[in-house]
Scaffold this active site. Structure first.
Site, PDB file in Angstrom:
ATOM      1  CG  HIS A  68      -1.908   0.956   1.404  1.00 29.73           C
ATOM      2  ND1 HIS A  68      -1.674   2.235   1.853  1.00 29.73           N
ATOM      3  CD2 HIS A  68      -3.244   0.880   1.154  1.00 29.73           C
ATOM      4  CE1 HIS A  68      -2.830   2.894   1.876  1.00 29.73           C
ATOM      5  NE2 HIS A  68      -3.789   2.099   1.456  1.00 29.73           N
ATOM      6  CG  ASP A  98       0.459  -2.654   6.306  1.00 34.82           C
ATOM      7  OD1 ASP A  98      -0.514  -2.771   7.099  1.00 34.82           O
ATOM      8  OD2 ASP A  98       0.398  -1.991   5.262  1.00 34.82           O
ATOM      9  CD  GLN A 114      -6.942  -4.633   3.927  1.00 29.38           C
ATOM     10  OE1 GLN A 114      -7.876  -5.391   4.172  1.00 29.38           O
ATOM     11  NE2 GLN A 114      -7.122  -3.349   3.647  1.00 29.38           N
ATOM     12  CE  LYS A 122      -7.326  -0.243   6.265  1.00 28.55           C
ATOM     13  NZ  LYS A 122      -8.041   0.165   5.043  1.00 28.55           N
ATOM     14  CB  CYS A 154      -3.666   3.257  -1.596  1.00 24.01           C
ATOM     15  SG  CYS A 154      -4.846   4.539  -1.271  1.00 24.01           S
TER      16      CYS A 154
HETATM   17  N1  PMP Z   1      -1.801  -0.884   4.598  1.00 24.55           N
HETATM   18  C1  PMP Z   1      -2.725  -1.638   3.992  1.00 24.55           C
HETATM   19  C2  PMP Z   1      -2.361  -3.005   3.496  1.00 24.55           C
HETATM   20  C3  PMP Z   1      -4.018  -1.129   3.843  1.00 24.55           C
HETATM   21  O1  PMP Z   1      -4.945  -1.881   3.230  1.00 24.55           O
HETATM   22  C4  PMP Z   1      -4.329   0.161   4.324  1.00 24.55           C
HETATM   23  C5  PMP Z   1      -5.708   0.758   4.165  1.00 24.55           C
HETATM   24  N2  PMP Z   1      -6.300   0.572   2.919  1.00 24.55           N
HETATM   25  C6  PMP Z   1      -3.322   0.881   4.961  1.00 24.55           C
HETATM   26  C7  PMP Z   1      -2.085   0.322   5.073  1.00 24.55           C
HETATM   27  C8  PMP Z   1      -3.564   2.260   5.501  1.00 24.55           C
HETATM   28  O2  PMP Z   1      -4.446   2.216   6.572  1.00 24.55           O
HETATM   29  P1  PMP Z   1      -5.012   3.566   7.209  1.00 24.55           P
HETATM   30  O3  PMP Z   1      -5.558   4.377   6.068  1.00 24.55           O
HETATM   31  O4  PMP Z   1      -6.065   3.099   8.147  1.00 24.55           O
HETATM   32  O5  PMP Z   1      -3.880   4.248   7.897  1.00 24.55           O
END
Ligand code: PMP
Length: 404
Positions: free
Chosen positions: A122, A199, A202, A225, A363
């Protein structure tokens, strides 16, 4: 007991309609809906406890502090950390990674040192390292993947050099659903003397996570999430690492003593928590973790696996269907394109049928470049989704396909 209709009753939003159609919410990778238990505990705290934490002698402040620190203990248990000193509250995954990138690079990296990330990260696990590359001259290396969306383990091992200082990798891809073999990746990195940041944005909502069993040095996730509120997240770090890292932001809470000449810093985890924390948010997060714990993370994983398998089988029968991400180990995310239909058109038309999916690059633009596409449609499932909703998705896609 996994009783889906009782579960759905806990989430009032699931019974609303959009455009006069029952809502089919399949955008759980972006954010999850909240059970009333989470919203109620937060409302109750605002109505009956609210006071700033840590600094007060008065009753309410002490009660709020107990709730806030109790939430830290809930998080500790949920990811099986050794100590609450290892649980730093942040605004979310993004802030957790930025915190770590900044503090780690400042204290542990010199110009020319290297961080390893992967093709499927991401942006929040790419851009913070690029900022550090620009500011401090660190280098970024990228683990390649195959066409099924699995990282190439041998290539990963070959990326290590004497200048490698950190690996930072997603546990589960938000686009492909690939569950990366982080335990094995961590073991290899450790054999090279390199720590690993995982990270978990997910993975946390979908599977049991034990940071000690994984031997992760750092693990990050977002509350929103995992059925908790927005604006609160976690950075887990082994105490021995967090002790060595400098603060990220300065302000109240993170200090021991301040004079105009010199400041000494507070102990862990407060050293990394400048300013008033989102103490109501942490209560909500803890309640959300209690909620999924009561259902059982194993049960949630099994239920979602069944849903994803069913959805994959059904979707594959649609003419022109292309699914991106066919890893052996895959979470509850399905990215796809149908024929020449633009992902945005598909998403917009599904929306008119009440079906909420995400479209675009998710993203993860470098991953899109690797796949040779601009974007996908993504359906991502949560603990409250049903086979009937998947049937609605399939029927919706067929209907849109017929229009083109
Ligand atoms: N890493 C991953 C794998 C994600 O899916 C996301 C959110 N789509 C993020 C980081 C960022 O999370 P946040 O916007 O809650 O900070």
């Amino acid at each position: 007991m996994y009783n889906i209709s009782n579960i759905r009753n806990d989430f009032p939003i699931l019974s609303r309609q959009v455009y006069g159609k029952p809502l089919v919410y399949l955008d759980n990778g972006a954010t999850t809906q909240k059970p009333r238990q989470v919203v109620e505990v937060m409302t109750d705290e605002y109505y009956s406890v609210n006071a700033n934490v840590h600094r007060g002698v008065h009753f309410l402040s002490q009660q709020a502090t107990e709730l806030h620190e109790g939430s830290r203990e809930t998080v500790r248990q949920f990811i099986h950390a050794h100590s609450t000193n290892e649980i730093v509250f942040t605004r979310g995954t993004t802030e957790s990674i930025n915190l770590l990138a900044s503090s780690f690079c400042e204290s542990q990296m010199q110009a020319g040192d290297e961080v390893i990330i992967s093709t499927m990260e991401h942006h929040s696990n790419i851009v913070p390292w690029q900022l550090m590359a620009a500011r401090r001259g660190i280098a970024i290396k990228v683990i390649p993947m195959d066409d099924r969306g699995e990282l190439l383990f041998d290539e990963y091992c070959k990326l290590f050099t004497p200048r490698t200082r950190l690996v930072s990798v997603a546990h589960v891809s938000n686009v492909l659903g690939t569950v990366n073999p982080v335990e094995r990746m961590i073991a290899f990195a450790h054999s090279q003397g390199v720590p690993v940041l995982v990270d978990g944005a997910q993975s946390i909502p979908h599977m049991p996570v034990d940071v000690q069993a994984l031997d992760a040095d750092f693990y990050v996730f977002s509350g929103h999430k995992v059925y908790g509120p927005t604006g609160v997240g976690v950075l887990y770090g082994k105490e021995e690492w967090l002790d060595r890292l400098p603060p990220y932001q300065g302000g109240g809470e993170m200090i021991q003593t301040v004079t105009f000449e010199k400041t000494t810093f507070n102990e862990l985890p407060f050293k990394f928590e400048a300013g008033t924390p989102d103490y109501i948010g942490t209560t909500g997060l803890a309640r959300a973790l209690d909620y999924v714990t009561a259902l059982g993370m194993e049960q949630i994983a099994a239920y979602e696996h069944e849903l994803t398998t069913y959805a994959t089988e059904q979707l594959k029968q649609i003419p022109g269907m292309r699914i991106f991400g066919e890893a052996e180990q895959k979470g509850s995310v399905i990215s796809f394109l149908v024929g020449n239909i633009h992902h945005f058109d598909m998403g917009t038309l599904l929306d008119r049928l009440g079906i909420a999916v995400r479209t675009g690059h998710h993203c993860a633009q470098p991953l899109m470049q690797r796949l040779g596409i601009e974007g996908t449609v993504r359906a991502s499932f949560g603990l409250y989704n049903t086979k009937e909703e998947i049937d609605a998705l399939v029927a919706g896609i067929l209907r849109v396909s017929r229009m083109f």
